[in-house]
Design a protein around this motif. Structure first.
Motif, PDB file in Angstrom:
ATOM      1  N   THR A  84      34.938  25.985  64.770  1.00 24.01           N
ATOM      2  CA  THR A  84      35.451  27.372  65.584  1.00 24.01           C
ATOM      3  C   THR A  84      35.086  28.420  64.571  1.00 24.01           C
ATOM      4  N   GLU A  85      35.541  28.613  63.695  1.00 28.13           N
ATOM      5  CA  GLU A  85      36.003  29.069  62.600  1.00 28.13           C
ATOM      6  C   GLU A  85      34.663  30.411  61.699  1.00 28.13           C
ATOM      7  N   SER A  86      34.270  31.155  62.165  1.00 31.89           N
ATOM      8  CA  SER A  86      33.028  31.768  61.290  1.00 31.89           C
ATOM      9  C   SER A  86      32.559  30.967  59.373  1.00 31.89           C
ATOM     10  N   ASP A  87      33.963  31.277  58.557  1.00 29.72           N
ATOM     11  CA  ASP A  87      33.836  30.052  57.327  1.00 29.72           C
ATOM     12  C   ASP A  87      33.729  28.867  57.260  1.00 29.72           C
ATOM     13  N   ILE A  88      34.303  27.994  58.565  1.00 33.96           N
ATOM     14  CA  ILE A  88      33.630  26.707  58.366  1.00 33.96           C
ATOM     15  C   ILE A  88      32.576  26.462  58.955  1.00 33.96           C
ATOM     16  N   LEU A  89      32.256  27.629  59.461  1.00 31.89           N
ATOM     17  CA  LEU A  89      30.324  27.305  60.173  1.00 31.89           C
ATOM     18  C   LEU A  89      29.438  27.566  59.063  1.00 31.89           C
ATOM     19  N   LEU A  90      29.576  28.445  58.100  1.00 31.20           N
ATOM     20  CA  LEU A  90      28.837  28.479  57.293  1.00 31.20           C
ATOM     21  C   LEU A  90      29.100  27.895  55.748  1.00 31.20           C
ATOM     22  N   ARG A  91      30.577  27.148  56.194  1.00 26.32           N
ATOM     23  CA  ARG A  91      30.060  26.621  55.257  1.00 26.32           C
ATOM     24  C   ARG A  91      29.860  24.824  54.963  1.00 26.32           C
ATOM     25  N   ASN A  92      29.933  24.186  56.664  1.00 26.70           N
ATOM     26  CA  ASN A  92      29.531  23.197  56.290  1.00 26.70           C
ATOM     27  C   ASN A  92      28.183  23.198  56.300  1.00 26.70           C
ATOM     28  N   ALA A  93      27.679  24.687  57.151  1.00 27.64           N
ATOM     29  CA  ALA A  93      25.981  24.833  57.295  1.00 27.64           C
ATOM     30  C   ALA A  93      26.030  24.966  55.899  1.00 27.64           C
ATOM     31  N   ASP A  94      25.870  25.613  54.719  1.00 27.38           N
ATOM     32  CA  ASP A  94      25.025  25.623  53.578  1.00 27.38           C
ATOM     33  C   ASP A  94      25.888  23.858  52.621  1.00 27.38           C
ATOM     34  N   LEU A  95      27.373  23.018  52.925  1.00 29.49           N
ATOM     35  CA  LEU A  95      26.553  21.905  52.673  1.00 29.49           C
ATOM     36  C   LEU A  95      25.369  20.869  53.275  1.00 29.49           C
ATOM     37  N   ALA A  96      25.086  21.217  54.495  1.00 28.43           N
ATOM     38  CA  ALA A  96      24.096  20.555  54.738  1.00 28.43           C
ATOM     39  C   ALA A  96      22.577  21.249  54.470  1.00 28.43           C
ATOM     40  N   LEU A  97      22.866  22.012  54.234  1.00 32.20           N
ATOM     41  CA  LEU A  97      21.377  23.280  53.103  1.00 32.20           C
ATOM     42  C   LEU A  97      21.810  22.402  51.427  1.00 32.20           C
ATOM     43  N   TYR A  98      22.935  22.216  51.112  1.00 34.12           N
ATOM     44  CA  TYR A  98      22.637  21.362  49.502  1.00 34.12           C
ATOM     45  C   TYR A  98      22.162  19.761  49.805  1.00 34.12           C
ATOM     46  N   ARG A  99      22.258  19.641  50.637  1.00 33.84           N
ATOM     47  CA  ARG A  99      22.190  17.943  50.812  1.00 33.84           C
ATOM     48  C   ARG A  99      20.743  17.996  51.149  1.00 33.84           C
ATOM     49  N   ALA A 100      20.213  19.149  51.942  1.00 39.41           N
ATOM     50  CA  ALA A 100      18.211  18.972  52.143  1.00 39.41           C
ATOM     51  C   ALA A 100      17.828  19.331  50.757  1.00 39.41           C
ATOM     52  N   LYS A 101      18.322  19.850  50.057  1.00 41.41           N
ATOM     53  CA  LYS A 101      17.694  20.330  49.041  1.00 41.41           C
ATOM     54  C   LYS A 101      17.860  19.268  47.813  1.00 41.41           C
ATOM     55  N   ALA A 102      19.196  18.671  48.606  1.00 45.70           N
ATOM     56  CA  ALA A 102      18.826  17.427  47.263  1.00 45.70           C
ATOM     57  C   ALA A 102      17.871  16.223  47.702  1.00 45.70           C
ATOM     58  N   GLU A 103      17.342  16.151  48.539  1.00 46.56           N
ATOM     59  CA  GLU A 103      16.613  15.445  49.389  1.00 46.56           C
ATOM     60  C   GLU A 103      15.098  15.930  48.709  1.00 46.56           C
ATOM     61  N   GLY A 104      14.826  16.621  48.117  1.00 49.32           N
ATOM     62  CA  GLY A 104      13.666  17.464  47.294  1.00 49.32           C
ATOM     63  C   GLY A 104      13.261  18.474  48.464  1.00 49.32           C
ATOM     64  N   GLY A 105      13.988  19.175  49.081  1.00 46.62           N
ATOM     65  CA  GLY A 105      13.586  20.578  49.587  1.00 46.62           C
ATOM     66  C   GLY A 105      12.633  20.230  51.119  1.00 46.62           C
ATOM     67  N   SER A 106      12.475  21.577  51.655  1.00 50.41           N
ATOM     68  CA  SER A 106      11.167  21.373  53.087  1.00 50.41           C
ATOM     69  C   SER A 106      11.769  20.321  53.492  1.00 50.41           C
ATOM     70  N   VAL A 107      12.967  20.217  53.664  1.00 51.48           N
ATOM     71  CA  VAL A 107      13.524  19.624  55.243  1.00 51.48           C
ATOM     72  C   VAL A 107      14.990  20.273  55.483  1.00 51.48           C
ATOM     73  N   ALA A 108      15.179  19.652  57.001  1.00 56.03           N
ATOM     74  CA  ALA A 108      16.198  20.066  57.897  1.00 56.03           C
ATOM     75  C   ALA A 108      16.800  19.306  57.923  1.00 56.03           C
ATOM     76  N   HIS A 109      18.860  19.262  58.030  1.00 53.44           N
ATOM     77  CA  HIS A 109      19.652  18.554  57.748  1.00 53.44           C
ATOM     78  C   HIS A 109      20.646  18.835  58.054  1.00 53.44           C
ATOM     79  N   GLY A 110      21.065  18.524  59.140  1.00 49.01           N
ATOM     80  CA  GLY A 110      22.660  18.945  59.989  1.00 49.01           C
ATOM     81  C   GLY A 110      23.971  18.316  58.847  1.00 49.01           C
ATOM     82  N   PHE A 111      24.950  19.577  59.573  1.00 49.55           N
ATOM     83  CA  PHE A 111      26.223  18.604  58.920  1.00 49.55           C
ATOM     84  C   PHE A 111      26.688  16.966  58.802  1.00 49.55           C
ATOM     85  N   GLU A 112      27.410  16.583  57.884  1.00 49.63           N
ATOM     86  CA  GLU A 112      27.940  15.601  58.463  1.00 49.63           C
ATOM     87  C   GLU A 112      29.287  15.749  57.958  1.00 49.63           C
ATOM     88  N   ALA A 113      30.137  14.581  58.505  1.00 49.42           N
ATOM     89  CA  ALA A 113      31.246  14.661  58.101  1.00 49.42           C
ATOM     90  C   ALA A 113      31.879  14.425  56.609  1.00 49.42           C
TER      91      ALA A 113
END
Length: 803
Positions: free
Chosen positions: A511-540
């Motif tokens: 519920t804070e900007s920094d936390i949402l941005l960080r979590n979306a970035d973490l999900a993006l890193y996971r998506a890129k690690a999976e080879g790209g051209s995919v979408a990944h939601g944040f996971e704990a």
């Protein structure tokens, strides 16, 4: 006028009071007063009772006091006395009872226009019961002033009384001055004595019609007011405001010199008419234009008559009242129908005896347009026109605030383009810019009306979805991926890229900007690690990964500080001789708990944190120091990170490593990859030349994997080009790889550049490289990276290795 407290009677009263206080008891008793100790002073005295420190009633008064009062005073309440007597007695009572000392005041009484002033003195007493009493004495001496004469002489106005002079038929032919004050004498420039009994016609030119004006007042009860402009003998003009009223055949005249006012009015008219700002006067009650200047006529396009036929609200685009606070912004219509924005400055004043408003308009239309452009530029990306990072942060904060108020959810998507660098580097920055503009259009087309897309920088985009459910987030993310997977045409070429998407939902993932941005970035890193051209939601679990990464970063800092990093050396051999020509120094980290950490894990981390610069300097010093122990001319090769290469102190670091070790510069080879050479090419080429001037060798590592190798071979004479292991591994199996290896070896030979094949693991690969004319090789076939001591042993038993 001063109060006559210094008179003989008042002084005697005060002296008597002071002498009585020397007796025991401090104050005379009531019996002392009534026994006549005051003697003849009692004649003009009165005894006043008090309550709670204030005068209450007159108990008795002497004959002289009663005569002065002109009425009986025995046992008379103070509240019933005339105002001019009650007030001074009350003032004396308050001061005398508060201080215990005599107090004085003045009493003014008016009879038949005469002001008579007496001095009053009061002394505090005490009766037998301890209740304070007050003895009031009125002085027998008084000052008399003729009120009208005082007022006549006190004012700076010119005052006159003029009497009508009639002819035999009773018609008024002139006026004579019966009386005049000093103000009138100054206005006419004559003494009062010479002014009196003069005919008014001798002072004021007949053409001004003053006699007729005054004659018209006779017989009327109202006051007449008019202005008079009379020429003086010195050529100036006397401007007078005249107020007159008739009393029988006499007229009382009051004259005020308004020359300064007229001068100010003239100045005002000059400033008004000649001011470059549009200005106007409007009636304070009707808002109708009373006067407009030339600038207003020109700027608004109405002629003067049309302007004066309008009201100020008629200028407003919406017809709203324009009489507003100073500095207010208004949208006005010009005569041609165009709209301008103006700032109005307004002041209330009197104009010709009526309330009016003076207004000045400053046209800020262009200023507002410029401000709007600047504001847009400050909050939007210049290349794509999308909101930028700053505006996106504002909209995200607004979405969070809206959720707190109403519970409306949101989702944040972070997007990173795949293969954008390839397009930018091979086709150039203009093509990359065109690609980003098309990407922005395609992303926007995938969104709903209420959603927002922003370019955060480079090839990073972010999307804010308002109140989506889980299915909507997945649908829009999939739509964006599909849209950006389709080929994009750039001129006569088609480019294939992709996009990786990571998303976080409000409020589930923060519920804070920094936390949402960080979590979306973490999900993006996971998506890129999976080879790209995919979408990944944040996971704990990603948070644990982030904490692990931070811990690894801390461990790397501590390992470097404790000297736990080491160098391993892999031999480089000549193809024809199989003799060791040099070693490549490779960085290794043996973690105290986890064991050996692959360079692919910790080197990127060191680059992201900037730790690679001090680590790289340490590698240079260690490698040069070790190589100085080897037999000449065996050389050492050191890789330069892209971050290290951008360090302005790199050349000095290399110079220092050579100086400290004593190693000959030509025995040090610095390897740079194409990633080093992609940005700021002119600066990079300058750095390469500065390193070459030190005498060191320069090698291009991983040749063929990038997109600008040939252009850099033209711009800088590399000593060595290293064929990437990805081509060597498929040598003999993949015709394309074989062709690339053959072409690179041929290119090196034609340019006089040594070619080194990396990753040689089989004799077959080695044989084919030798057949193609490759100069040098390295790989597991000849030796794995080993500690410095092992490298020294290899040098000592080199004949065995060659065999």
């Amino acid at each position: 006028m001063s109060i006559p407290t210094s008179g003989a009677q008042a002084a005697a009263l005060i002296q008597h009071w002071r002498s009585s206080r020397t007796r025991p008891g401090a104050m005379p008793g009531y019996s002392d007063v009534v026994l006549g100790r005051l003697g003849r002073l009692a004649d003009r005295c009165a005894l006043v009772t008090t309550r709670d420190g204030r005068a209450e009633r007159i108990l008795w008064g002497g004959p002289g006091f009663r005569d002065w009062f002109e009425d009986e005073v025995h046992d008379r309440p103070l509240a019933g006395l005339p105002e001019e007597i009650r007030r001074p007695v009350e003032e004396i009572a308050v001061r005398a009872l508060r201080s215990g000392e005599p107090a004085s005041a003045r009493c003014d009484r008016i009879t038949d226009g005469i002001v008579t002033t007496w001095g009053l003195v009061g002394v505090p007493l005490a009766d037998g019961g301890g209740t304070p009493l007050l003895l009031i004495h009125v002085d027998s001496d008084a000052v008399r002033t003729e009120l009208m004469q005082a007022m006549f002489g006190a004012t700076g106005q010119g005052l006159m009384a003029v009497g009508a002079i009639r002819d035999g038929e009773g018609a008024v032919v002139d006026f004579k001055i019966v009386a005049a004050n000093q103000g009138a004498a100054e206005i006419f420039g004559r003494a009062i004595a010479t002014l009196q009994w003069q005919r008014l016609g001798a002072l004021v030119p007949a053409r001004l019609g003053v006699t007729g004006l005054l004659a018209g007042i006779l017989g009327r009860s109202d006051r007449a007011v008019f202005e008079l402009a009379s020429p003086r003998s010195d050529g100036t003009v006397l401007h007078l405001k005249v107020e007159a009223r008739a009393i029988g055949d006499l007229i009382a005249v009051a004259m005020t010199d308004i020359g300064d006012i007229k001068a100010r009015e003239a100045s005002f008219r000059f400033l008004f008419e000649n001011n470059p700002l549009p200005m106007w006067l409007v009636d304070g009650e009707t808002a109708r234009f009373v006067a407009v200047n030339e600038a207003a006529i020109t700027h608004y396009g109405f002629d003067r008559e049309a302007f004066l036929a309008r009201r100020l609200p008629d200028l407003s685009e919406a017809g709203a009242p324009s009489l507003s606070r100073d500095g207010g912004l208004h949208r006005h219509l010009r005569a041609d129908g165009s709209v301008i924005e103006v700032t109005l400055f307004e002041r209330s004043l009197a104009f010709e005896g009526r309330p009016a408003v003076l207004g000045a308009a400053i046209d800020v239309t262009e200023q507002r347009r410029a401000e709007a452009r600047i504001t847009h530029m400050a909050h939007h990306d210049a290349l794509t026109g999308l909101p930028n990072r700053a505006l996106f942060a504002v909209r995200l904060a607004e979405a969070i605030a809206e959720h707190a108020r109403t519970g409306v959810a949101a989702a944040l998507l972070c997007l990173d383009l795949d293969k954008f660098k390839f397009v930018n580097d091979t086709l150039g920055h203009p093509a990359g810019d065109a690609l980003l503009r098309q990407v922005a259009e395609r992303i926007t087309a995938c969104l709903r009306r209420e959603d927002l897309v922003a370019r955060l920088g480079g090839d990073e985009f972010a999307v804010l979805l308002r109140n989506p459910d889980a299915a909507t987030v997945d649908t829009i993310a999939g739509r964006i991926i599909e849209a950006l997977s389709r080929p994009i045409r750039l001129g006569d070429r088609e480019c294939q890229i992709g996009v990786s998407v990571g998303f976080a939902r409000l409020p589930e993932h923060g519920t804070e900007s920094d936390i949402l941005l960080r979590n979306a970035d973490l999900a993006l890193y996971r998506a890129k690690a999976e080879g790209g051209s995919v979408a990944h939601g944040f996971e704990a679990a990603m948070d644990s990964w982030a904490r692990s990464r931070r811990r690894r970063e801390t461990d790397l800092h501590e390992a470097f500080a404790r000297g736990e990093l080491a160098l391993a050396y892999q031999p480089v051999l000549g193809v024809r001789s199989r003799a060791i020509l040099g070693f490549e120094a490779l960085l290794r980290w043996q973690h105290s708990v986890e064991g050996a950490i692959p360079p692919s894990d910790f080197v990127p981390l060191a680059e992201e944190t900037g730790l690679i610069v001090p680590i790289g300097a340490w590698v240079l010093r260690q490698a040069c120091a070790e190589a100085s122990l080897w037999a000449d001319p065996i050389r050492v090769a050191v890789n330069l990170s892209p971050v290290q290469f951008r360090d302005p102190g790199l050349v000095a670091t290399v110079r220092e490593a050579l100086a400290l070790s004593g190693l000959a510069p030509q025995r040090l080879e610095l390897e740079v990859t194409e990633s080093v050479l992609l940005a700021a090419s002119e600066a990079n080429v300058a750095t390469l030349h500065a390193l070459r001037q030190l005498g060191v060798r320069i090698a291009m590592d991983d040749f063929g994997t990038g997109y600008c190798s040939l252009s850099y071979l033209q711009r800088f004479p590399f000593d060595t080009i290293k064929i990437d292991r990805s081509f060597v591994n498929r040598l003999g199996d993949d015709p394309h790889s074989t062709a690339i290896v053959r072409a690179v070896i041929g290119l090196g030979a034609s340019l006089g550049i040594v070619t080194v094949a990396e990753g040689v693991e089989t004799e077959a690969q080695f044989a084919q490289l030798r057949a193609e004319g490759c100069g040098e090789v390295q790989g597991y076939l000849f030796g794995r990276p080993a500690p410095a001591a092992e490298a020294r042993r290899l040098i000592r038993r080199e004949p065995d290795l060659a065999a």
